[in-house]
Design an enzyme around this catalytic site. Structure first.
Site, PDB file in Angstrom:
ATOM      1  N   ALA A 147     -11.960  11.777  -4.230  1.00 42.82           N
ATOM      2  CA  ALA A 147     -12.490  10.460  -4.568  1.00 42.82           C
ATOM      3  C   ALA A 147     -14.070  10.860  -4.633  1.00 42.82           C
ATOM      4  O   ALA A 147     -14.728  11.939  -4.002  1.00 42.82           O
ATOM      5  CB  ALA A 147     -12.452   9.623  -3.343  1.00 42.82           C
ATOM      6  N   GLY A 174      -8.804  13.054  -2.444  1.00 43.58           N
ATOM      7  CA  GLY A 174      -8.042  12.250  -3.355  1.00 43.58           C
ATOM      8  C   GLY A 174      -7.267  12.948  -4.496  1.00 43.58           C
ATOM      9  O   GLY A 174      -6.131  12.404  -4.937  1.00 43.58           O
ATOM     10  N   GLU A 207      -4.196  14.016  -2.766  1.00 41.09           N
ATOM     11  CA  GLU A 207      -3.256  12.654  -2.473  1.00 41.09           C
ATOM     12  C   GLU A 207      -2.721  12.600  -3.954  1.00 41.09           C
ATOM     13  O   GLU A 207      -1.559  11.965  -3.735  1.00 41.09           O
ATOM     14  CB  GLU A 207      -4.212  11.615  -1.917  1.00 41.09           C
ATOM     15  CG  GLU A 207      -4.626  11.957  -0.654  1.00 41.09           C
ATOM     16  CD  GLU A 207      -5.611  10.859  -0.088  1.00 41.09           C
ATOM     17  OE1 GLU A 207      -6.729  10.744  -0.699  1.00 41.09           O
ATOM     18  OE2 GLU A 207      -5.436  10.160   0.704  1.00 41.09           O
ATOM     19  N   GLU A 250     -11.462  15.366   4.521  1.00 40.71           N
ATOM     20  CA  GLU A 250     -12.177  14.100   4.800  1.00 40.71           C
ATOM     21  C   GLU A 250     -12.756  14.284   6.312  1.00 40.71           C
ATOM     22  O   GLU A 250     -13.967  13.690   6.370  1.00 40.71           O
ATOM     23  CB  GLU A 250     -11.295  13.028   4.904  1.00 40.71           C
ATOM     24  CG  GLU A 250     -10.993  12.515   3.349  1.00 40.71           C
ATOM     25  CD  GLU A 250      -9.697  13.101   2.687  1.00 40.71           C
ATOM     26  OE1 GLU A 250      -9.246  14.347   3.149  1.00 40.71           O
ATOM     27  OE2 GLU A 250      -9.423  12.720   1.671  1.00 40.71           O
TER      28      GLU A 250
HETATM   29  N1  CAA Z   1     -17.274  13.556  -5.354  1.00 38.85           N
HETATM   30  C1  CAA Z   1     -18.377  13.449  -6.291  1.00 38.85           C
HETATM   31  N2  CAA Z   1     -18.818  14.556  -7.063  1.00 38.85           N
HETATM   32  C2  CAA Z   1     -18.199  15.595  -6.547  1.00 38.85           C
HETATM   33  C3  CAA Z   1     -17.118  15.841  -5.906  1.00 38.85           C
HETATM   34  C4  CAA Z   1     -16.699  14.611  -5.273  1.00 38.85           C
HETATM   35  N3  CAA Z   1     -15.519  14.555  -4.576  1.00 38.85           N
HETATM   36  N4  CAA Z   1     -16.731  17.268  -5.998  1.00 38.85           N
HETATM   37  C5  CAA Z   1     -17.650  17.930  -6.490  1.00 38.85           C
HETATM   38  N5  CAA Z   1     -18.482  17.097  -7.173  1.00 38.85           N
HETATM   39  C6  CAA Z   1     -19.702  17.343  -8.011  1.00 38.85           C
HETATM   40  C7  CAA Z   1     -20.543  18.138  -7.137  1.00 38.85           C
HETATM   41  O1  CAA Z   1     -21.499  17.197  -6.632  1.00 38.85           O
HETATM   42  C8  CAA Z   1     -21.360  18.803  -8.380  1.00 38.85           C
HETATM   43  O2  CAA Z   1     -22.166  17.894  -8.962  1.00 38.85           O
HETATM   44  P1  CAA Z   1     -23.697  18.097  -9.675  1.00 38.85           P
HETATM   45  O3  CAA Z   1     -23.601  19.434 -10.437  1.00 38.85           O
HETATM   46  O4  CAA Z   1     -24.266  17.030 -10.206  1.00 38.85           O
HETATM   47  O5  CAA Z   1     -24.382  18.863  -8.373  1.00 38.85           O
HETATM   48  C9  CAA Z   1     -20.308  19.004  -9.295  1.00 38.85           C
HETATM   49  O6  CAA Z   1     -18.876  18.425  -9.118  1.00 38.85           O
HETATM   50  C10 CAA Z   1     -19.733  20.601  -9.223  1.00 38.85           C
HETATM   51  O7  CAA Z   1     -19.268  20.500  -7.872  1.00 38.85           O
HETATM   52  P2  CAA Z   1     -20.020  21.922  -6.991  1.00 38.85           P
HETATM   53  O8  CAA Z   1     -21.417  22.625  -7.437  1.00 38.85           O
HETATM   54  O9  CAA Z   1     -20.119  21.472  -5.313  1.00 38.85           O
HETATM   55  O10 CAA Z   1     -19.057  23.023  -7.225  1.00 38.85           O
HETATM   56  P3  CAA Z   1     -18.515  24.374  -6.182  1.00 38.85           P
HETATM   57  O11 CAA Z   1     -17.530  25.345  -7.017  1.00 38.85           O
HETATM   58  O12 CAA Z   1     -19.750  25.059  -5.452  1.00 38.85           O
HETATM   59  O13 CAA Z   1     -17.616  23.637  -5.072  1.00 38.85           O
HETATM   60  C11 CAA Z   1     -15.833  22.254  -4.155  1.00 38.85           C
HETATM   61  C12 CAA Z   1     -16.489  23.205  -5.368  1.00 38.85           C
HETATM   62  C13 CAA Z   1     -15.659  23.094  -3.076  1.00 38.85           C
HETATM   63  C14 CAA Z   1     -14.585  21.482  -4.620  1.00 38.85           C
HETATM   64  C15 CAA Z   1     -16.986  21.130  -3.703  1.00 38.85           C
HETATM   65  O14 CAA Z   1     -17.353  20.484  -4.962  1.00 38.85           O
HETATM   66  C16 CAA Z   1     -16.691  20.245  -2.832  1.00 38.85           C
HETATM   67  O15 CAA Z   1     -16.452  20.478  -1.644  1.00 38.85           O
HETATM   68  N6  CAA Z   1     -16.242  18.827  -3.285  1.00 38.85           N
HETATM   69  C17 CAA Z   1     -16.076  17.849  -2.339  1.00 38.85           C
HETATM   70  C18 CAA Z   1     -14.786  17.947  -1.936  1.00 38.85           C
HETATM   71  C19 CAA Z   1     -14.316  16.915  -0.980  1.00 38.85           C
HETATM   72  O16 CAA Z   1     -14.586  16.890  -0.025  1.00 38.85           O
HETATM   73  N7  CAA Z   1     -13.226  16.026  -1.470  1.00 38.85           N
HETATM   74  C20 CAA Z   1     -12.627  14.844  -0.795  1.00 38.85           C
HETATM   75  C21 CAA Z   1     -13.695  13.641  -0.929  1.00 38.85           C
HETATM   76  S1  CAA Z   1     -13.067  12.151   0.231  1.00 38.85           S
HETATM   77  C22 CAA Z   1     -11.762  11.537  -0.418  1.00 38.85           C
HETATM   78  O17 CAA Z   1     -11.290  12.060  -1.368  1.00 38.85           O
HETATM   79  C23 CAA Z   1     -11.399  10.364   0.388  1.00 38.85           C
HETATM   80  C24 CAA Z   1     -10.178   9.830   0.138  1.00 38.85           C
HETATM   81  O18 CAA Z   1      -9.042  10.123   0.376  1.00 38.85           O
HETATM   82  C25 CAA Z   1      -9.913   8.715  -0.759  1.00 38.85           C
END
Ligand code: CAA
Length: 261
Positions: free
Chosen positions: A67, A112, A115, A135
């Site tokens: 998400a 998400g 999920e 999360e």
């Molecule tokens: N939400 C918003 N933006 C996200 C995102 C997310 N879940 N995942 C990645 N992005 C964005 C980053 O912020 C980045 O944006 P910018 O270029 O503007 O900075 C872009 O996508 C590229 O990401 P990274 O630079 O971080 O890429 P990376 O290769 O270094 O890392 C990754 C990849 C490991 C997937 C890392 O992006 C990451 O950890 N993302 C978050 C993953 C996460 O925690 N997901 C769970 C979200 S909570 C949830 O989903 C709750 C639920 O159940 C409803």
């Protein structure tokens, strides 16, 4: 014509491919994308020409990276509850689609994204796929059904480990614990999903639909009730033309020809 901003929808020979298309945010699900998913799922449920649905992510790097964290960052408890409920509703609608649903997982399927993949009936992962419910590292629980579907798929012990540690696992480990059905080379997940979808589409749509209903509904009730439900569906098959065609074709030593759903 594609009428969506954050998803691409393509129809190929009775197979609908829905691709999340926010590559700049690694296909993270923001409110607009979730609303579009809700809309397309409603449309697909009614479309009797669609035999199988595939969900995937645009680009090789991500299926869905979760998400959208930037949208959730400032949410109040009430807003978060409503956001979670909306996501749960959309994913329940995916799970209950009358057609089989395959996730073609390319790259990150986190939070998400994991999920979403778990709301699908079958998961095909590319070797670069990565799964996890990170999360707890963000100070939250999964919100779109992950804490419930993960234990049902991989067992409570393994699910709790993933939920507590926020570990991200690779495709081989996801296969080993039963989170995915199959691992294929990078760039092949959609092709493999299409091949499986074509095979499913060649089977009786009535039978496939009842198999899905039996498995889904049966998992929600005790074994006795589930078995009784199977008997009902088994009986209903014999009131539909597909059983006549399937068994006649077997006796006549030819391939059955089934209609659409
Ligand atoms: N939400 C918003 N933006 C996200 C995102 C997310 N879940 N995942 C990645 N992005 C964005 C980053 O912020 C980045 O944006 P910018 O270029 O503007 O900075 C872009 O996508 C590229 O990401 P990274 O630079 O971080 O890429 P990376 O290769 O270094 O890392 C990754 C990849 C490991 C997937 C890392 O992006 C990451 O950890 N993302 C978050 C993953 C996460 O925690 N997901 C769970 C979200 S909570 C949830 O989903 C709750 C639920 O159940 C409803």
């Amino acid at each position: 014509m594609n009428t969506y901003e954050n998803i691409l929808v393509e129809h190929r020979d009775g197979i609908a491919i829905v691709a999340i298309d926010r590559p700049k945010a690694l296909n993270a699900l923001n409110a607009a994308t979730l609303a579009e998913l809700s809309k397309v799922v409603g449309t697909l449920a009614e479309d009797t020409s669609v035999q199988v649905v595939i969900f995937t992510g645009c680009g090789e790097k991500a299926f869905v990276a979760g998400a959208d964290i930037t949208e959730m960052q400032a949410m109040s408890a009430t807003e978060a509850r409503n956001w979670g409920k909306f996501g749960q509703k959309v994913f329940a609608a995916i799970e209950s689609l009358p057609q089989p649903v395959i996730a073609a997982v390319n790259g990150f399927a986190l939070g998400g994204g994991c999920e979403l993949a778990m709301a699908c009936d079958i998961r095909i992962a590319a070797e670069n796929a990565r799964f996890g419910q990170p999360e707890s590292s963000l100070g939250i629980t999964p919100g779109f059904g992950g804490s419930q579907r993960l234990p049902r798929l991989v067992g409570t012990g393994r699910a709790k480990e993933l939920l507590f540690t926020a570990d991200v696992i690779d495709a081989a480990e996801a296969f080993r614990i039963g989170l995915v059905n199959k691992v294929v080379p990078v760039g092949r997940a959609l092709e493999e999903a299409l091949a499986m979808a074509a095979k499913i589409a060649s089977r009786s749509p009535v039978a496939v639909g009842y198999c899905k209903a039996a498995a889904n509904e049966g998992m929600k009730v005790d074994l006795g009730s589930a078995i009784a439900y199977e008997a009902e569906l088994f009986g209903l098959c014999f009131a539909a033309p597909d059983q006549k065609e399937g068994m006649t074709a077997f006796v006549e030593k030819r391939k059955p020809v089934y209609g659409t759903r």
